[in-house]
Every structure is written in C-alpha cells, then in structure tokens.
Design a protein around this motif. Sequence first.
Motif, PDB file in Angstrom:
ATOM      1  N   UNK A   4       0.869  -1.173   0.000  1.00 39.56           N
ATOM      2  CA  UNK A   4       0.000   0.000   0.000  1.00 39.56           C
ATOM      3  C   UNK A   4       0.904   1.222   0.000  1.00 39.56           C
ATOM      4  N   UNK A   5       0.836   2.037  -1.032  1.00 35.11           N
ATOM      5  CA  UNK A   5       1.779   3.146  -1.178  1.00 35.11           C
ATOM      6  C   UNK A   5       1.514   4.274  -0.192  1.00 35.11           C
ATOM      7  N   UNK A   6       0.317   4.342   0.371  1.00 41.07           N
ATOM      8  CA  UNK A   6       0.034   5.355   1.381  1.00 41.07           C
ATOM      9  C   UNK A   6       0.476   4.899   2.773  1.00 41.07           C
ATOM     10  N   UNK A   7       0.203   3.646   3.108  1.00 33.92           N
ATOM     11  CA  UNK A   7       0.569   3.121   4.426  1.00 33.92           C
ATOM     12  C   UNK A   7       2.025   2.690   4.493  1.00 33.92           C
ATOM     13  N   UNK A  24       0.292  -5.608   2.307  1.00 36.51           N
ATOM     14  CA  UNK A  24      -1.023  -6.059   2.760  1.00 36.51           C
ATOM     15  C   UNK A  24      -1.061  -7.575   2.676  1.00 36.51           C
ATOM     16  N   UNK A  25      -1.573  -8.213   3.700  1.00 37.94           N
ATOM     17  CA  UNK A  25      -1.693  -9.665   3.689  1.00 37.94           C
ATOM     18  C   UNK A  25      -2.606 -10.087   2.536  1.00 37.94           C
ATOM     19  N   UNK A  26      -2.287 -11.213   1.873  1.00 42.66           N
ATOM     20  CA  UNK A  26      -2.999 -11.604   0.650  1.00 42.66           C
ATOM     21  C   UNK A  26      -4.522 -11.614   0.765  1.00 42.66           C
ATOM     22  N   UNK A  27      -5.053 -12.057   1.902  1.00 48.08           N
ATOM     23  CA  UNK A  27      -6.504 -12.166   2.054  1.00 48.08           C
ATOM     24  C   UNK A  27      -7.138 -10.949   2.719  1.00 48.08           C
ATOM     25  N   UNK A  29       9.534   2.011   4.899  1.00 41.87           N
ATOM     26  CA  UNK A  29      10.378   2.856   5.752  1.00 41.87           C
ATOM     27  C   UNK A  29      11.512   2.051   6.380  1.00 41.87           C
ATOM     28  N   UNK A  30      12.619   2.704   6.670  1.00 39.19           N
ATOM     29  CA  UNK A  30      13.718   2.071   7.393  1.00 39.19           C
ATOM     30  C   UNK A  30      13.677   2.509   8.853  1.00 39.19           C
ATOM     31  N   UNK A  31      14.134   1.642   9.727  1.00 37.79           N
ATOM     32  CA  UNK A  31      14.190   1.938  11.153  1.00 37.79           C
ATOM     33  C   UNK A  31      15.554   1.554  11.690  1.00 37.79           C
ATOM     34  N   UNK A  32      16.054   2.345  12.615  1.00 36.53           N
ATOM     35  CA  UNK A  32      17.296   1.994  13.286  1.00 36.53           C
ATOM     36  C   UNK A  32      16.983   0.991  14.383  1.00 36.53           C
ATOM     37  N   UNK A  33      17.608  -0.173  14.308  1.00 37.57           N
ATOM     38  CA  UNK A  33      17.302  -1.237  15.250  1.00 37.57           C
ATOM     39  C   UNK A  33      18.545  -1.917  15.769  1.00 37.57           C
ATOM     40  N   UNK A  34      18.342  -3.085  16.360  1.00 37.11           N
ATOM     41  CA  UNK A  34      19.417  -3.838  16.982  1.00 37.11           C
ATOM     42  C   UNK A  34      19.327  -5.303  16.567  1.00 37.11           C
ATOM     43  N   UNK A  62       5.396  -6.442   6.657  1.00 33.70           N
ATOM     44  CA  UNK A  62       4.077  -6.428   7.274  1.00 33.70           C
ATOM     45  C   UNK A  62       4.114  -5.747   8.634  1.00 33.70           C
ATOM     46  N   UNK A  63       2.955  -5.378   9.105  1.00 36.65           N
ATOM     47  CA  UNK A  63       2.805  -4.784  10.432  1.00 36.65           C
ATOM     48  C   UNK A  63       1.909  -5.681  11.278  1.00 36.65           C
TER      49      UNK A  63
END
Length: 279
Positions: A23-26, A30-33, A82-87, A133-134
Amino acid sequence: MASSEWPEPGLLRYLADYQVVICTECRYAIQPKAVARHFKDIHHMCCNARRGLVEYAAGLQLADTGAVLFPLPDHAPIPLLPTEQGLACEHAGCFHLCVTAKRMKSHWAAAHSASDGGNTSPHWRPVTLQTFFRGNQLRYFVVAAPASETPPGHKYPLEDIALPPSWTSSDLALFIHFTQDTYQTLGRSAQSKRVWRAAVPALALGHDVLKQGVLACAALHIAHLQPTLRRGYVVLAARHHARALAGCRALLAGPSTALSATTRDALLASAHLLAVYCF
C-alpha cells in the motif's frame, strides 16, 4: 531492482521478486486475504471504489506472509518501505531483531542470560531494519544503511554486478552469496575452491541448468545459516533444484555429440551440485 507494476489509481505496488503488494500510502505490505478489509477499514473506501484494487490484487501471485523471502543483509533498502534503526542480537546462532534497547535487553535476559557466563559486554549491534508487514505479522529483516549513511566510495555488492535481463534480484542475491560464501563449502583444496568461486559461476552465466543448481545450493546454504528464514529459502531452493533437474533431463535426452564442450562442463558441474543438494 525488484520488478513492479502500478495499478490505477496507484495505491498498490506489486514487488514480484518478493511476491508482496505494498500500500503506497501506508508503506507496508497487505496480507494476501486482507486487501478488501484494508481499504475498507483503513482507507474507508466504499465497495465500488475498492473493487478495482481488490480485483487487481486477486490477479497477483502473492506469497503467504510466513513464506515471503527477505533480501540478503547487504541489499539496499526496498523502496516504499520505511527504514528503522534497530538492533541485532549477536549471541551465536540467534537472529533476533528489534528496534529498542529495552526490548533487546528483555530478549537477552529471557533467552541467553543463563548461557552468558556473567559477561557484561554488549551483546547486540546497531542495524538498519525494514519489515514488509505490520501488526501480528511484523518480522524485521536487515538491509544496508541508506545511501546517505554509507562511507564515501562504498558500493553495495548487489550494485557491482550487471543483472542479466532474465535474472531477478533474488537470483542475483543468491548468485552473489554463492560466490562469497557457499563456494567455500564445496571444495577442500585451494584449487577446488577457486573453481567453485570463479570458474563455475562464470560458466553458469551462459548455462541456465548450471545457474539453477548454483542458486539452489546458495538458497539451501542460507536456510542453514539463518534458521529464522529457513522455510522460505528451503522452498526457494526446491524451486531452483526442480528447474536444474528439468534442464539436465532435457540436455541428456538429446545426442551427446550435439553438446558443446562448455555445455558438457556445465552439465557435469550441475550434476555435482544436484548431488550436494540431495545429500
């Protein structure tokens, strides 16, 4: 680069190399179903407005969320995500990723404190993360730092090799992994390792049957090295292995006199890789 297609009105982008739709806005997959529900609940679109998007997504080849392949860690960040700084946890054999020190400390205390032997040195390293995914399907993967964060003159390995027209970025990533890591498991002597590192990949560029064997072994090697990604890479390895088998059968079905010397070499190397894959 991942191949893609844009539907109207541009709310979805399909990344064929990973078999996900973004989804280009979110800015997440998106999960397939869940395409219809996403545009109904998140974007509050009426049935008529979302019909075209749902029909477009229904015609795509989408992987189950648990089987989506991740890029290798040296891959440039995937556009739109988006990228996130993580560990990243540095305990041997652990591939845990998270975005806060608090969560990493909690992970370490729960998973590794008993085997740490009282060592108080840091047990994780900073990395750049993305996720397709989220929500309950959130699974981070490591990517190279964005271009602005890379040292002057640095190039990512995936940008150093020209991608043949018929190759996907997944093919290229596996091919590079083979030339950088997998080849070391295939030969004992320095001479045999040079053959697998240079001669065989060079031959594979012109012979699809050998290319498929190289990619199958590379994918299986990554599945062994990264248990958290095992399922997806085992499936990918099987896919390339099946193509290699089909290519060998096709070549062997014809007269041997019709095969060039380089084709015979490619077939011999392919047979070796098929045996490695099986055993």
